[in-house]
Motif scaffolding. Structure first.
Motif, PDB file in Angstrom:
ATOM      1  N   ALA A 111       0.827  -1.204   0.000  1.00 54.15           N
ATOM      2  CA  ALA A 111       0.000   0.000   0.000  1.00 54.15           C
ATOM      3  C   ALA A 111       0.863   1.256   0.000  1.00 54.15           C
ATOM      4  O   ALA A 111       0.490   2.270  -0.589  1.00 54.15           O
ATOM      5  CB  ALA A 111      -0.925  -0.004   1.219  1.00 54.15           C
ATOM      6  N   ASN A 112       2.023   1.192   0.636  1.00 54.15           N
ATOM      7  CA  ASN A 112       2.910   2.348   0.704  1.00 54.15           C
ATOM      8  C   ASN A 112       3.962   2.370  -0.401  1.00 54.15           C
ATOM      9  O   ASN A 112       4.762   3.295  -0.463  1.00 54.15           O
ATOM     10  CB  ASN A 112       3.624   2.385   2.064  1.00 54.15           C
ATOM     11  N   LEU A 113       3.945   1.374  -1.269  1.00 54.85           N
ATOM     12  CA  LEU A 113       4.896   1.298  -2.372  1.00 54.85           C
ATOM     13  C   LEU A 113       4.566   2.378  -3.398  1.00 54.85           C
ATOM     14  O   LEU A 113       3.409   2.584  -3.751  1.00 54.85           O
ATOM     15  CB  LEU A 113       4.818  -0.082  -3.039  1.00 54.85           C
ATOM     16  N   SER A 114       5.588   3.062  -3.861  1.00 56.48           N
ATOM     17  CA  SER A 114       5.384   4.102  -4.856  1.00 56.48           C
ATOM     18  C   SER A 114       5.071   3.488  -6.217  1.00 56.48           C
ATOM     19  O   SER A 114       5.606   2.441  -6.582  1.00 56.48           O
ATOM     20  CB  SER A 114       6.643   4.966  -4.963  1.00 56.48           C
ATOM     21  N   TRP A 115       4.184   4.159  -6.957  1.00 61.10           N
ATOM     22  CA  TRP A 115       3.858   3.694  -8.291  1.00 61.10           C
ATOM     23  C   TRP A 115       5.062   3.752  -9.214  1.00 61.10           C
ATOM     24  O   TRP A 115       5.116   3.050 -10.220  1.00 61.10           O
ATOM     25  CB  TRP A 115       2.717   4.528  -8.887  1.00 61.10           C
ATOM     26  N   TRP A 116       6.028   4.595  -8.880  1.00 60.42           N
ATOM     27  CA  TRP A 116       7.225   4.723  -9.715  1.00 60.42           C
ATOM     28  C   TRP A 116       8.036   3.430  -9.763  1.00 60.42           C
ATOM     29  O   TRP A 116       8.691   3.147 -10.766  1.00 60.42           O
ATOM     30  CB  TRP A 116       8.100   5.881  -9.249  1.00 60.42           C
ATOM     31  N   TRP A 117       8.026   2.645  -8.691  1.00 57.02           N
ATOM     32  CA  TRP A 117       8.718   1.352  -8.708  1.00 57.02           C
ATOM     33  C   TRP A 117       8.079   0.416  -9.728  1.00 57.02           C
ATOM     34  O   TRP A 117       8.774  -0.298 -10.455  1.00 57.02           O
ATOM     35  CB  TRP A 117       8.689   0.707  -7.326  1.00 57.02           C
ATOM     36  N   ILE A 118       6.766   0.415  -9.763  1.00 57.47           N
ATOM     37  CA  ILE A 118       6.046  -0.462 -10.691  1.00 57.47           C
ATOM     38  C   ILE A 118       6.254   0.016 -12.123  1.00 57.47           C
ATOM     39  O   ILE A 118       6.511  -0.785 -13.030  1.00 57.47           O
ATOM     40  CB  ILE A 118       4.555  -0.522 -10.314  1.00 57.47           C
ATOM     41  N   VAL A 119       6.150   1.328 -12.335  1.00 53.97           N
ATOM     42  CA  VAL A 119       6.361   1.881 -13.673  1.00 53.97           C
ATOM     43  C   VAL A 119       7.800   1.635 -14.127  1.00 53.97           C
ATOM     44  O   VAL A 119       8.046   1.289 -15.294  1.00 53.97           O
ATOM     45  CB  VAL A 119       6.020   3.390 -13.702  1.00 53.97           C
ATOM     46  N   GLY A 120       8.759   1.784 -13.232  1.00 53.30           N
ATOM     47  CA  GLY A 120      10.158   1.533 -13.565  1.00 53.30           C
ATOM     48  C   GLY A 120      10.407   0.087 -13.953  1.00 53.30           C
ATOM     49  O   GLY A 120      11.129  -0.189 -14.920  1.00 53.30           O
ATOM     50  N   LEU A 121       9.809  -0.837 -13.206  1.00 56.69           N
ATOM     51  CA  LEU A 121       9.965  -2.252 -13.537  1.00 56.69           C
ATOM     52  C   LEU A 121       9.296  -2.580 -14.871  1.00 56.69           C
ATOM     53  O   LEU A 121       9.837  -3.353 -15.674  1.00 56.69           O
ATOM     54  CB  LEU A 121       9.395  -3.129 -12.425  1.00 56.69           C
ATOM     55  N   ALA A 122       8.139  -1.983 -15.131  1.00 55.39           N
ATOM     56  CA  ALA A 122       7.458  -2.199 -16.410  1.00 55.39           C
ATOM     57  C   ALA A 122       8.304  -1.639 -17.557  1.00 55.39           C
ATOM     58  O   ALA A 122       8.405  -2.250 -18.624  1.00 55.39           O
ATOM     59  CB  ALA A 122       6.081  -1.547 -16.394  1.00 55.39           C
ATOM     60  N   PHE A 123       8.925  -0.482 -17.357  1.00 54.61           N
ATOM     61  CA  PHE A 123       9.787   0.108 -18.375  1.00 54.61           C
ATOM     62  C   PHE A 123      11.014  -0.763 -18.630  1.00 54.61           C
ATOM     63  O   PHE A 123      11.416  -0.971 -19.771  1.00 54.61           O
ATOM     64  CB  PHE A 123      10.208   1.523 -17.957  1.00 54.61           C
ATOM     65  N   PHE A 124      11.590  -1.313 -17.564  1.00 53.08           N
ATOM     66  CA  PHE A 124      12.720  -2.216 -17.723  1.00 53.08           C
ATOM     67  C   PHE A 124      12.312  -3.467 -18.492  1.00 53.08           C
ATOM     68  O   PHE A 124      13.061  -3.948 -19.351  1.00 53.08           O
ATOM     69  CB  PHE A 124      13.309  -2.598 -16.365  1.00 53.08           C
ATOM     70  N   ALA A 125      11.137  -4.008 -18.194  1.00 51.88           N
ATOM     71  CA  ALA A 125      10.649  -5.186 -18.923  1.00 51.88           C
ATOM     72  C   ALA A 125      10.461  -4.853 -20.404  1.00 51.88           C
ATOM     73  O   ALA A 125      10.801  -5.653 -21.278  1.00 51.88           O
ATOM     74  CB  ALA A 125       9.340  -5.680 -18.322  1.00 51.88           C
ATOM     75  N   PHE A 126       9.943  -3.662 -20.687  1.00 50.25           N
ATOM     76  CA  PHE A 126       9.789  -3.227 -22.072  1.00 50.25           C
ATOM     77  C   PHE A 126      11.140  -3.163 -22.771  1.00 50.25           C
ATOM     78  O   PHE A 126      11.305  -3.669 -23.887  1.00 50.25           O
ATOM     79  CB  PHE A 126       9.099  -1.868 -22.122  1.00 50.25           C
ATOM     80  N   LEU A 127      12.114  -2.538 -22.119  1.00 52.65           N
ATOM     81  CA  LEU A 127      13.448  -2.441 -22.708  1.00 52.65           C
ATOM     82  C   LEU A 127      14.050  -3.824 -22.940  1.00 52.65           C
ATOM     83  O   LEU A 127      14.690  -4.072 -23.963  1.00 52.65           O
ATOM     84  CB  LEU A 127      14.379  -1.623 -21.820  1.00 52.65           C
ATOM     85  N   TRP A 128      13.861  -4.727 -21.983  1.00 54.96           N
ATOM     86  CA  TRP A 128      14.423  -6.068 -22.093  1.00 54.96           C
ATOM     87  C   TRP A 128      13.863  -6.786 -23.318  1.00 54.96           C
ATOM     88  O   TRP A 128      14.607  -7.325 -24.134  1.00 54.96           O
ATOM     89  CB  TRP A 128      14.133  -6.875 -20.829  1.00 54.96           C
ATOM     90  N   PHE A 129      12.536  -6.804 -23.441  1.00 50.02           N
ATOM     91  CA  PHE A 129      11.922  -7.570 -24.524  1.00 50.02           C
ATOM     92  C   PHE A 129      12.074  -6.906 -25.884  1.00 50.02           C
ATOM     93  O   PHE A 129      12.084  -7.585 -26.900  1.00 50.02           O
ATOM     94  CB  PHE A 129      10.441  -7.827 -24.231  1.00 50.02           C
TER      95      PHE A 129
END
Length: 77
Positions: free
Chosen positions: A22-40
């Motif tokens: 609940a206290n996790l920033s949305w930026w962590w999720i967006v950053g991980l999604a962006f990294f996954a995009f770059l990877w694939f």
């Protein structure tokens, strides 16, 4: 593939405000999604991992086809 599952799970847990997520920033999720995009899109192609999977799949199909053709040619007793 595991990165996409982690992103989806984190998004769900954040949206439902479950426990410490609940206290996790949305930026962590967006950053991980962006990294996954770059990877694939880039890194997997640069390392040749996408072609390696295709080649393994076609080699398996070829071996099965050869095995079937040899099994058909055997005389039955």
């Amino acid at each position: 593939m595991w990165m996409i599952i982690v992103v989806a799970l984190l998004t769900l847990l954040k949206y439902l405000e479950f426990g410490p997520f609940a206290n996790l920033s949305w930026w962590w999720i967006v950053g991980l999604a962006f990294f996954a995009f770059l990877w694939f899109e880039f890194f997997e192609r640069m390392l040749g991992l996408d072609k390696r999977k295709d080649h393994m799949h076609f080699e398996k199909m070829k071996k099965e086809r050869v095995k079937r053709s040899f099994d058909k040619g055997k005389p039955r007793r």
